[in-house]
Design a protein around this motif. Structure first.
Motif, mmCIF file in Angstrom:
data_model
loop_
_atom_site.group_PDB
_atom_site.id
_atom_site.type_symbol
_atom_site.label_atom_id
_atom_site.label_comp_id
_atom_site.label_asym_id
_atom_site.label_seq_id
_atom_site.Cartn_x
_atom_site.Cartn_y
_atom_site.Cartn_z
ATOM 1 N N ASP A 201 25.030 30.152 -15.717
ATOM 2 C CA ASP A 201 23.675 30.017 -15.191
ATOM 3 C C ASP A 201 23.684 29.165 -13.936
ATOM 4 N N ILE A 202 23.069 29.708 -12.908
ATOM 5 C CA ILE A 202 22.994 28.966 -11.657
ATOM 6 C C ILE A 202 21.558 28.496 -11.479
ATOM 7 N N THR A 203 21.388 27.206 -11.239
ATOM 8 C CA THR A 203 20.045 26.683 -11.018
ATOM 9 C C THR A 203 19.609 27.005 -9.599
ATOM 10 N N HIS A 204 18.536 27.770 -9.508
ATOM 11 C CA HIS A 204 18.067 28.201 -8.202
ATOM 12 C C HIS A 204 17.473 27.035 -7.417
ATOM 13 N N VAL A 205 17.803 26.946 -6.142
ATOM 14 C CA VAL A 205 17.207 25.921 -5.297
ATOM 15 C C VAL A 205 16.275 26.605 -4.305
ATOM 16 N N PRO A 206 15.014 26.216 -4.239
ATOM 17 C CA PRO A 206 14.072 26.929 -3.377
ATOM 18 C C PRO A 206 14.340 26.700 -1.897
ATOM 19 N N GLN A 207 13.699 27.504 -1.082
ATOM 20 C CA GLN A 207 13.738 27.388 0.381
ATOM 21 C C GLN A 207 15.125 27.628 0.962
ATOM 22 N N MET A 208 15.972 28.319 0.241
ATOM 23 C CA MET A 208 17.311 28.621 0.757
ATOM 24 C C MET A 208 17.418 30.106 1.054
ATOM 25 N N VAL B 8 22.393 31.986 -0.755
ATOM 26 C CA VAL B 8 22.645 30.694 -1.395
ATOM 27 C C VAL B 8 21.976 30.746 -2.761
ATOM 28 N N GLY C 77 22.242 28.724 -5.444
ATOM 29 C CA GLY C 77 21.724 27.506 -6.063
ATOM 30 C C GLY C 77 22.853 26.539 -6.350
ATOM 31 N N VAL C 78 22.729 25.806 -7.474
ATOM 32 C CA VAL C 78 23.735 24.804 -7.815
ATOM 33 C C VAL C 78 24.171 24.951 -9.270
ATOM 34 N N ILE C 79 25.389 24.493 -9.530
ATOM 35 C CA ILE C 79 25.859 24.443 -10.921
ATOM 36 C C ILE C 79 26.423 23.056 -11.200
ATOM 37 N N ASN C 80 26.542 22.768 -12.471
ATOM 38 C CA ASN C 80 27.096 21.488 -12.892
ATOM 39 C C ASN C 80 28.561 21.692 -13.247
ATOM 40 N N VAL D 47 27.625 18.248 -8.871
ATOM 41 C CA VAL D 47 26.734 19.343 -8.515
ATOM 42 C C VAL D 47 27.356 20.114 -7.357
ATOM 43 N N PRO E 116 27.223 23.534 -4.816
ATOM 44 C CA PRO E 116 26.423 24.663 -4.354
ATOM 45 C C PRO E 116 27.166 25.973 -4.608
#
Lengths: 678, 170
Positions: free
Chosen positions: B51-58, B62, B64-67, B72, B74
């Motif tokens: 699961d990739i956490t979506h980052v807005p305004q990209m 791109v 998002g980010v993962i742990n 963190v 990208p």
């Protein structure tokens, strides 16, 4: 007729060599050619007697005498010329010296230019270590000289000031940083004289040592940048002036600008005795220097371990299992992990001492500049804070101290007239209280003039004339940007910039700042900060398939609005009415373009957040719960995403973006603006 | 035209073991029907799609980010970056975590990962020049392996440009 004699041939050879030299033949070649000529003279030739001398002359060819040598050779070779007196080696040496001396003298007359930048660039790794260690030493010197000022005969303090200069001088010398070494050496000399009792440690000496700390700090700090090609500050004048000053002090000349007016009590801040003692006790502690990146990596790993352990212990299979042994072992794992986490957090903590000591220097300088005698009393310097917090605390503290000294503390005459001791007291303290760090700045000055603040605020249109504000609220107004009650703008403060920055910095650290003041008696600023920036207490929200975290301190309330509480503006649902207040709405799913976000506000949840007294209502799908989450920066790669302050690692290891109230407010203003423009 | 890779390729020193002619070990992976290769020393690890956490305004590529064990990272979708159509994840979809000069660790989503190949410099051709329309400076070369061609990527060039994009707003 061609002269075929040896002399003739030699003469022509000399001609050729002379011409070649005039046309730029290198000296080595000239020398070589002449030597060849001399050695080509065979035993039976006319020139045999002078062959040795010719060879000798040829060997003395240098840039300054080549033409002369060739002339001398010609004389030797000339058929009917007088054979000059045998050149004694001694004379030749004199000739050589006479020729060379002016050149040497010229070189010596040029000022010696030390190239510290080149020396640093030659070994950057050593250089970098030198910079770190030396800046450390300079900080020690600064702190110690201030203590020494209050106790000039303390032998231990004298040594504590002498030694770092000695070390910096030595290290600079090893690296070839001669400019720096020269300055350090000069001061080592001065301090050595003081150490041996041959020179007093007075205010001039203290002043000049402080100046050296400033200069050396500047020179050393700029080294890496200058080695990388940036232009540094030109300190040559300052350096020369300082060295000169020290020389004169050593020689016993009076420094007019440094001596105090006779009637004036020394304005040096005496560090509270409590401070002095605990400092020295610390000398025994041994420390290691650890690269902060390694430390951060370790702490990250520990954070992950905590999460992995908690996922394990909440695993349904394990929860179901009644196996006692298994549960015991899990319990043990949990205990060890918690302990590890506590230790790891502790590693991030540093005492606030260094920050407080920087303030000591500031107070001393400001006290002199403003001509007000002030004593600085420190307490709680051993209080430990997260190192990131400490870094960001320095500026606000400096601004507050400036403010206290400029506005709070009265001039000596006024204090005397009010029956107060002439020397004002400024107290800095730090302590742990209820999971927070509390830092206070107290002065025994005139206190805040509530009425004056109110008047200025009304004048600037910040509040209405008849607004019934409490004293506390009025005092908080001084944190507004552009606010200043100063009659004059001084170099120190009065521009209305400082206190605004203070509050913003404190809030960026998720802290609060309160004011308590008593007219005529003084003012206390109290800053409350969370113990660590690494963990935040947050409300986890769900929007579509994404989860977000909003720090609990920003949350005011949450509700499920009824249709009649929602108000539209230009066709779009923009506001929610809560207890007669209209609050702007921001639909997170829309703003962040999240698929599957709940569209109907009446089915969604509204969370009211606040940033600097401005409320915003966030529309989210649901509240998941309140958790303590580990904050991670999104990294440089993500620069600045509006409305997002970082990432939080949630209980299941996934990331939830941390919402930033201020950013969201800006975002909502923007979407509104776009909406109205459409 | 058969040309040796110039020995002055930008990251010859970064990748250490890569020889002057470009030969060395490459991790090969697929995006659709095309096969690519990455210098193996730039690869930190390979993880299954998560699961990739979506980052807005990209921008869309791109993701998002993962742990990644507490860090963190990208994540970029290489398909979208290269302008291919987006595709649903399959069982083979992976995230390759790479080390990009000046940007640090970045994850790239690829359709599948194949193997690590030892490619000799002789088998690498320079990318042909397609004229001004297409810049191919992000291609280290074309490796001929068995009957297929793998496009060897210069990661720093492919992703290096992400710096300004990811740092939008700075």
């Amino acid at each position: 007729m061609r002269d075929r004699s040896d002399r003739g041939r030699a003469d022509r050879a000399l001609d050729r060599i002379q011409t070649a030299m005039d046309e730029g033949m290198p000296l080595d070649a000239v020398r070589g050619a002449l030597l060849d000529l001399a050695s080509s003279i065979d035993g039976g030739s006319d020139l045999a007697p002078v062959a040795d001398r010719m060879a000798f002359l040829a060997s003395t060819v240098t840039a300054v005498n080549a033409a002369d040598v060739i002339d001398s050779l010609r004389s030797l070779v000339a058929e009917d010329g007088d054979v000059p007196e045998p050149l004694h080696l001694v004379d030749a040496a004199n000739v050589a010296t006479t020729l060379v001396e002016p050149v040497l003298a010229e070189a010596a007359a040029e000022p010696v230019v030390y190239d510290d930048v080149a020396a640093y660039a030659a070994d950057q790794e050593l250089g970098a270590m030198f910079v770190i260690e030396s800046l450390d030493h300079l900080a020690t010197i600064e702190a110690t000289i201030l203590q020494l000022e209050a106790a000039p005969d303390d032998v231990k303090l004298l040594n504590d000031v002498f030694r770092p200069f000695h070390t910096v001088k030595g290290n600079a010398g090893v690296l070839g940083l001669n400019s720096i070494q020269e300055v350090a050496h000069k001061f080592e000399t001065l301090l050595d004289l003081v150490r041996q009792g041959q020179h007093p440690m007075g205010p001039s000496e203290v002043d000049v040592v402080l100046r050296s700390v400033d200069l050396l700090t500047l020179m050393i700090r700029e080294l890496p940048a200058r080695a990388a090609g940036q232009v540094g500050t030109d300190v040559s004048q300052r350096r020369a002036g300082l060295l000169d000053m020290v020389s004169r002090i050593i020689d016993g000349a009076k420094e007019p600008e440094l001596s105090e007016p006779a009637a004036f009590a020394p304005a040096s801040p005496a560090l509270g005795s409590a401070a002095g003692k605990s400092d020295r006790r610390d000398d025994g502690q041994s420390t290691v220097k650890v690269n902060t990146r390694k430390l951060d990596a370790l702490l990250d790993m520990v954070g992950e371990l905590v999460i992995a352990q908690s996922i394990l212990s909440e695993d349904p299979m394990l929860v179901k299992s009644r196996d006692e042994r298994l549960n015991d072992r899990l319990g043990q794992l949990k205990r060890i992990t918690s302990e590890l986490q506590r230790s790891a957090m502790a590693m991030r903590m540093v005492p606030i001492r260094q920050t407080f000591q920087k303030m000591a220097r500031l107070v001393r300088d400001l006290s002199r500049q403003s001509d007000k005698p002030i004593t600085l009393v420190l307490s709680g310097e051993e209080t430990e804070l997260d190192r990131k917090v400490v870094e960001h605390l320095t500026d606000p503290l400096m601004h507050m101290i400036r403010n206290c000294i400029d506005h709070g503390i009265e001039h000596a005459q006024k204090r005397a007239a009010a029956g107060k001791p002439i020397t004002a007291e400024l107290r800095l303290s730090a302590s742990h209280q209820a999971g927070n760090i509390v830092v206070t700045v107290t002065d025994d000055g005139a206190g805040l003039n509530t009425e004056k603040i109110r008047a200025v605020a009304v004048e600037r249109g910040l509040i209405a004339e008849d607004a019934g504000l409490s004293s506390d609220a009025i005092h908080q107004l001084i944190f507004q940007a552009g606010f200043s009650t100063a009659d004059r703008v001084t170099q120190i403060s009065g521009r209305g910039v400082g206190m605004d920055v203070v509050r913003r910095n404190v809030e960026a650290l998720r802290g609060r700042i309160d004011i308590h003041t008593a007219p005529g008696r003084g003012t206390t600023f109290t800053i409350r900060l969370p113990l660590t920036l690494a963990i935040v207490d947050g409300l986890v929200l769900r929007v579509g398939g994404e989860r977000f975290v909003i720090p609990t301190f920003a949350v005011r309330e949450s509700l499920r609005p009824l249709p009649d509480q929602l108000h539209t503006l230009q066709g779009r649902q923009r506001m929610v009415r809560v207890r007669e207040k209209l609050i702007p709405l921001l639909h997170v799913g829309e703003a962040f373009r999240i698929h599957g976000a709940c569209r109907q506000i009446v089915n969604a949840t509204v969370v009211i957040i606040e940033d600097a007294d401005r409320p915003l209502a966030l529309v989210v799908d649901e509240l998941v719960g309140k958790y303590e989450v580990v904050i991670k920066s999104l990294g440089d790669a993500f620069g600045h995403v509006r409305g997002v302050a970082g990432g939080a690692i949630l209980g299941d290891g996934r990331i939830g973006l941390i919402l930033d109230a201020g950013g969201l407010l800006a975002l909502s203003a923007e979407t509104d603006a776009v909406g109205t423009a459409a | 035209m058969h040309t040796r890779l110039s020995s002055t390729t930008a990251n010859a020193t970064d990748t250490g073991r890569r020889q002057a002619d470009g030969g060395g070990k490459y991790l090969t992976f697929a995006l659709g029907v095309e096969e690519y290769g990455l210098p193996v020393l730039k690869v930190r690890e390979i993880i299954k799609a998560m699961d990739i956490t979506h980052v807005p305004q990209m921008p869309s590529h791109v993701r998002g980010v993962i742990n990644l064990r507490g860090r963190v990272i990208p994540v970029i979708d290489l398909r979208l970056k290269f302008g291919f159509e987006a595709r649903e994840n399959t069982d083979h979809t992976c995230i390759i975590v790479v080390d990009v000069t000046h940007l640090g660790m970045i994850g790239v989503v690829v359709d599948s990962v194949s193997e690590v190949l030892n490619v000799s410099g002789d088998d690498i051709d320079q990318a042909p020049d397609f004229g001004d329309q297409v810049t191919t400076d992000y291609i280290l070369g074309l490796a001929k392996v068995k009957n297929s061609v793998k496009i060897l990527l210069d990661l720093d060039r492919v992703l290096g440009g992400e710096g300004p994009v990811l740092a939008e707003g700075h």
